[in-house]
Design an enzyme around this catalytic site. Structure first.
Site, mmCIF file in Angstrom:
data_model
loop_
_atom_site.group_PDB
_atom_site.id
_atom_site.type_symbol
_atom_site.label_atom_id
_atom_site.label_comp_id
_atom_site.label_asym_id
_atom_site.label_seq_id
_atom_site.Cartn_x
_atom_site.Cartn_y
_atom_site.Cartn_z
ATOM 1 N N GLY A 25 35.553 34.398 45.383
ATOM 2 C CA GLY A 25 36.893 34.564 45.969
ATOM 3 C C GLY A 25 37.091 35.846 46.744
ATOM 4 O O GLY A 25 37.806 36.745 46.299
ATOM 5 N N SER A 33 38.316 35.944 49.976
ATOM 6 C CA SER A 33 39.183 35.787 51.161
ATOM 7 C C SER A 33 40.362 36.741 51.132
ATOM 8 O O SER A 33 40.963 37.014 52.169
ATOM 9 C CB SER A 33 39.698 34.346 51.240
ATOM 10 N N SER A 34 40.723 37.248 49.956
ATOM 11 C CA SER A 34 41.891 38.144 49.868
ATOM 12 C C SER A 34 41.806 38.986 48.594
ATOM 13 O O SER A 34 40.861 38.859 47.816
ATOM 14 C CB SER A 34 43.182 37.315 49.864
ATOM 15 N N LYS A 82 37.445 28.527 52.930
ATOM 16 C CA LYS A 82 37.663 28.238 54.352
ATOM 17 C C LYS A 82 37.312 29.509 55.117
ATOM 18 O O LYS A 82 37.278 30.599 54.516
ATOM 19 C CB LYS A 82 39.103 27.807 54.623
ATOM 20 N N SER A 120 39.604 39.753 33.985
ATOM 21 C CA SER A 120 40.614 39.154 33.109
ATOM 22 C C SER A 120 41.983 39.671 33.534
ATOM 23 O O SER A 120 42.280 39.724 34.740
ATOM 24 C CB SER A 120 40.268 39.500 31.660
ATOM 25 N N LYS A 154 43.220 33.150 30.833
ATOM 26 C CA LYS A 154 42.651 34.500 30.690
ATOM 27 C C LYS A 154 42.270 34.786 29.230
ATOM 28 O O LYS A 154 41.255 35.422 28.955
ATOM 29 C CB LYS A 154 43.639 35.555 31.200
ATOM 30 N N PHE A 193 48.651 44.486 40.667
ATOM 31 C CA PHE A 193 48.110 44.960 41.953
ATOM 32 C C PHE A 193 48.708 44.110 43.063
ATOM 33 O O PHE A 193 48.989 42.925 42.849
ATOM 34 C CB PHE A 193 46.579 44.844 41.969
ATOM 35 N N THR A 221 48.322 41.872 45.591
ATOM 36 C CA THR A 221 47.396 40.926 46.217
ATOM 37 C C THR A 221 48.208 39.699 46.642
ATOM 38 O O THR A 221 49.429 39.716 46.572
ATOM 39 C CB THR A 221 46.287 40.508 45.242
HETATM 40 N N1 LIG Z 1 46.704 40.881 41.411
HETATM 41 C C1 LIG Z 1 46.930 41.175 40.173
HETATM 42 O O1 LIG Z 1 47.905 41.880 39.869
HETATM 43 C C2 LIG Z 1 46.011 40.673 39.084
HETATM 44 C C3 LIG Z 1 46.204 41.147 37.786
HETATM 45 C C4 LIG Z 1 45.347 40.707 36.782
HETATM 46 C C5 LIG Z 1 44.302 39.856 37.069
HETATM 47 N N2 LIG Z 1 44.134 39.382 38.356
HETATM 48 C C6 LIG Z 1 43.023 38.472 38.598
HETATM 49 O O2 LIG Z 1 42.271 38.935 39.690
HETATM 50 C C7 LIG Z 1 41.555 37.859 40.275
HETATM 51 C C8 LIG Z 1 41.724 37.882 41.786
HETATM 52 O O3 LIG Z 1 43.078 37.621 42.105
HETATM 53 P P1 LIG Z 1 43.864 38.360 43.268
HETATM 54 O O4 LIG Z 1 45.016 39.024 42.622
HETATM 55 O O5 LIG Z 1 42.954 39.129 44.124
HETATM 56 O O6 LIG Z 1 44.496 37.082 44.018
HETATM 57 P P2 LIG Z 1 44.280 36.469 45.481
HETATM 58 O O7 LIG Z 1 44.509 37.492 46.517
HETATM 59 O O8 LIG Z 1 45.176 35.269 45.480
HETATM 60 O O9 LIG Z 1 42.756 36.004 45.515
HETATM 61 C C9 LIG Z 1 42.320 34.872 44.827
HETATM 62 C C10 LIG Z 1 40.977 34.440 45.375
HETATM 63 O O10 LIG Z 1 40.524 33.326 44.608
HETATM 64 C C11 LIG Z 1 40.174 32.258 45.504
HETATM 65 N N3 LIG Z 1 40.418 30.964 44.886
HETATM 66 C C12 LIG Z 1 41.593 30.465 44.426
HETATM 67 N N4 LIG Z 1 41.422 29.219 43.954
HETATM 68 C C13 LIG Z 1 40.112 28.921 44.115
HETATM 69 C C14 LIG Z 1 39.320 27.770 43.829
HETATM 70 N N5 LIG Z 1 39.856 26.662 43.298
HETATM 71 N N6 LIG Z 1 38.004 27.816 44.127
HETATM 72 C C15 LIG Z 1 37.438 28.906 44.682
HETATM 73 N N7 LIG Z 1 38.139 30.023 45.001
HETATM 74 C C16 LIG Z 1 39.465 30.025 44.714
HETATM 75 C C17 LIG Z 1 41.086 32.458 46.708
HETATM 76 O O11 LIG Z 1 40.537 31.758 47.817
HETATM 77 P P3 LIG Z 1 41.449 30.925 48.873
HETATM 78 O O12 LIG Z 1 41.855 31.894 49.955
HETATM 79 O O13 LIG Z 1 40.544 29.861 49.353
HETATM 80 O O14 LIG Z 1 42.634 30.389 48.121
HETATM 81 C C18 LIG Z 1 41.039 33.980 46.835
HETATM 82 O O15 LIG Z 1 39.878 34.365 47.514
HETATM 83 C C19 LIG Z 1 42.106 36.576 39.622
HETATM 84 O O16 LIG Z 1 41.221 36.127 38.635
HETATM 85 C C20 LIG Z 1 43.415 37.060 39.005
HETATM 86 O O17 LIG Z 1 43.813 36.282 37.918
HETATM 87 C C21 LIG Z 1 44.976 39.786 39.360
#
Ligand SMILES: NC(=O)c1ccc[n+]([C@@H]2O[C@H](COP(=O)([O-])OP(=O)(O)OC[C@H]3O[C@@H](n4cnc5c(N)ncnc54)[C@H](OP(=O)(O)O)[C@@H]3O)[C@@H](O)[C@H]2O)c1
Length: 265
Positions: free
Chosen positions: A9, A11-12, A35, A127, A145, A174, A176
């Site tokens: 993952g 992309s973002s 994508k 996590s 989680k 964070f 995101t």
């Molecule tokens: N942000 C926070 O505050 C926070 C806090 C605790 C934990 N986390 C964890 O950190 C991790 C990353 O999240 P993020 O905050 O960076 O969110 P994000 O910006 O939404 O990134 C999520 C990534 O996962 C990919 N993804 C989603 N569904 C998928 C699927 N079915 N198959 C393959 N790839 C998939 C997305 O790709 P697409 O562009 O294709 O959708 C994107 O690249 C996650 O596990 C999240 O639970 C985040």
């Protein structure tokens, strides 16, 4: 030392920042995408849909064919659901678990034979601090989680004999894309509507004021450089890290009271 790193993952959010920071450090970085999207120069992409075990196998095989090995796997990709548990449709739970849990197990299983045969490897599972404290109306998401936590505990014990390290990173809030992409469910005339909206507003405010994901990416880079990383790293604000500590030392009743107050319940 230059390592072959696979990040899911990119992309973002965290994935994007981790791939950028790690390529700048000189590693060979592969990131999974669903994508086409912009990635940092030098980062190689492979298609992976976590809900599809064939695509997971193909993605891992592509990296192995190109590089011969994977030194570090970062399980990061995932989705986020928000709902009162009673209102969350079964399908929502299944999708959340399929992507954020079964997809991660599948990825790990595909990477392990190579790591075992080389008697070396590092698996980093992203996590959440919510997986250590619990969060209202985030039960669908945090269930997955919590499952990752259980998986990681067992895995680190089973993989010790093969010199494969398992690290769990628990981020707080964070900035995101996960806020925009969160899937929500609230039943018509829900008994939880008022409280759900109130707590969600607090949660979304915290997320909006969250830290820059590059901070987590830099932390991950340091973890990868360590010879003997710790099992767990908390990365978040002081209050979020303190909540984990309070949960450990406080009577459950008091912790529940405090967390309820915090989320306006
Ligand atoms: N942000 C926070 O505050 C926070 C806090 C605790 C934990 N986390 C964890 O950190 C991790 C990353 O999240 P993020 O905050 O960076 O969110 P994000 O910006 O939404 O990134 C999520 C990534 O996962 C990919 N993804 C989603 N569904 C998928 C699927 N079915 N198959 C393959 N790839 C998939 C997305 O790709 P697409 O562009 O294709 O959708 C994107 O690249 C996650 O596990 C999240 O639970 C985040």
């Amino acid at each position: 030392m230059r390592k072959v790193i696979l990040i899911t993952g990119i992309s973002s959010g965290f994935g994007k920042e981790m791939s950028r920071v790690l390529i700048e450090k000189g590693h060979i970085v592969y990131g999974t995408i669903r994508k086409s999207c912009d990635v940092a120069p030098g980062v190689k992409t492979v298609f992976m849909e976590l809900a599809d075990s064939n695509s997971i196998r193909n993605a891992v095989n592509t990296v192995l064919q190109n590089e011969g090995s994977i030194d570090v796997l970062i399980n990061n990709a995932g989705m986020h659901s928000g709902a009162p548990i009673e209102d969350a449709p079964e399908e929502m739970f299944r999708k959340q678990m399929d992507i954020n849990f079964h997809g991660w197990i599948n990825t790990i299983k595909n990477v392990l034979p190579g790591m075992r045969s080389r008697k070396s490897g590092l698996i980093i599972n992203i996590s959440s601090i919510g997986a250590l404290t619990g969060l209202p109306f985030q039960g669908v998401y945090t269930s997955a989680k919590f499952a990752v936590e259980g998986l990681s505990y067992a895995l680190r014990l089973e993989l010790k004999q093969f010199n494969i390290k398992v690290v769990v990173v628990n981020p707080g809030d964070f900035r995101t894309r996960n806020v925009e992409t969160r899937e929500m469910a609230l039943a018509e005339n829900s008994a939880y509507e008022k409280q759900f909206k109130k707590s969600l507003a607090i949660i979304e405010k915290e997320e909006g004021e969250g830290k820059d994901p590059v901070l987590l990416a830099r932390k991950i880079s340091k973890i990868i450089d360590k010879k003997n990383p710790k099992y767990r790293y908390l990365v978040g604000s002081g209050i979020q890290k303190a909540a984990v500590c309070f949960k450990k030392i406080m009577p459950e009743r008091i912790f529940t009271f405090l967390i309820s107050k915090y989320y306006g319940m």
